[in-house]
Structure formats: C-alpha cells, structure tokens
Design a protein around this motif. Structure first.
Motif, short mmCIF file in Angstrom:
data_model
loop_
_atom_site.label_atom_id
_atom_site.label_comp_id
_atom_site.label_asym_id
_atom_site.label_seq_id
_atom_site.Cartn_x
_atom_site.Cartn_y
_atom_site.Cartn_z
N MET A 41 26.62 -30.16 -49.99
CA MET A 41 27.71 -31.11 -49.77
C MET A 41 27.21 -32.54 -49.94
O MET A 41 27.90 -33.39 -50.50
N HIS A 42 26.00 -32.81 -49.50
CA HIS A 42 25.42 -34.15 -49.67
C HIS A 42 25.36 -34.53 -51.15
O HIS A 42 25.70 -35.65 -51.53
N GLU A 43 24.92 -33.60 -51.98
CA GLU A 43 24.85 -33.85 -53.43
C GLU A 43 26.24 -34.15 -54.00
O GLU A 43 26.40 -35.04 -54.83
N LEU A 44 27.25 -33.41 -53.54
CA LEU A 44 28.63 -33.66 -53.99
C LEU A 44 29.08 -35.06 -53.59
O LEU A 44 29.67 -35.79 -54.39
N LEU A 45 28.77 -35.46 -52.37
CA LEU A 45 29.17 -36.78 -51.89
C LEU A 45 28.47 -37.89 -52.66
O LEU A 45 29.06 -38.94 -52.93
N THR A 46 27.19 -37.68 -53.06
CA THR A 46 26.48 -38.70 -53.83
C THR A 46 27.07 -38.88 -55.22
O THR A 46 26.83 -39.90 -55.86
N LYS A 47 27.85 -37.91 -55.68
CA LYS A 47 28.54 -38.02 -56.97
C LYS A 47 29.86 -38.78 -56.83
O LYS A 47 30.57 -38.98 -57.80
N GLY A 48 30.19 -39.17 -55.60
CA GLY A 48 31.42 -39.92 -55.37
C GLY A 48 32.65 -39.05 -55.19
O GLY A 48 33.77 -39.53 -55.29
N VAL A 49 32.44 -37.77 -54.93
CA VAL A 49 33.56 -36.85 -54.75
C VAL A 49 33.88 -36.73 -53.26
O VAL A 49 33.05 -36.30 -52.47
N ASP A 50 35.09 -37.16 -52.89
CA ASP A 50 35.55 -37.04 -51.50
C ASP A 50 36.50 -35.86 -51.41
O ASP A 50 37.71 -36.01 -51.38
N ILE A 51 35.93 -34.65 -51.40
CA ILE A 51 36.73 -33.43 -51.41
C ILE A 51 37.61 -33.32 -50.18
O ILE A 51 38.70 -32.77 -50.23
N TYR A 52 37.16 -33.87 -49.06
CA TYR A 52 37.94 -33.78 -47.82
C TYR A 52 39.22 -34.61 -47.88
O TYR A 52 40.18 -34.32 -47.19
#
Length: 80
Positions: A41-52
């Motif tokens: 999830m940390h890697e996803l967030l560093t890509k600028g993706v706010d899935i929540y």
C-alpha cells in the motif's frame, strides 16, 4: 475506416522487475501499454494513488495489485 494496430516487439521488462510493457502503433502514432506490480500500500501511495478516496472500503490484497499504464510515445525521444 478502422485503423490496423501493428505491435512492436514482444512485451519486455526493460524498466525493471515488476513492469512489463509493449509498444504499438496505430494511425502512425506510437503508444505504450504496460502493467506494473505494486506490492504494498505504501508503494501505491508513493505513486500518488489515493484509492481510499475512490473506494473507502478497499482492502489491499496480500499479493499486491497491478496498475495499467497507457501513454503516447514522444516521437523525438521514443520515451513515455
């Protein structure tokens, strides 16, 4: 009239482990489509993706997720 799509090279991993992509051309314009394995999830967030924001109940899978990358190729540099 439907333009034919001509694929260049097979999918490859030139950008590193976890990313596969393929170049293709349609109507004389070069594009790339790729898939990137996101392990945390940390890697996803560093890509600028706010899935929540889009899906508040999202649970990150233990095996990670795959993102789809699609972009036109710069004709001068052949880069995304």
């Amino acid at each position: 009239m439907v333009n034919a799509i001509s694929w260049r090279h097979p999918f490859n991993e030139a950008f590193g482990d976890g990313i596969v992509f393929r170049l293709f051309e349609t109507a004389g314009i070069a594009y790339a489509v790729g898939f990137e394995h996101i392990k945390t999830m940390h890697e996803l967030l560093t890509k600028g993706v706010d899935i929540y924001h889009a899906c508040p109940d999202f649970l990150f899978p233990v095996n990670g997720v795959w993102t789809v990358i699609f972009d036109r190729i710069d004709p001068l540099t052949q880069q995304l």
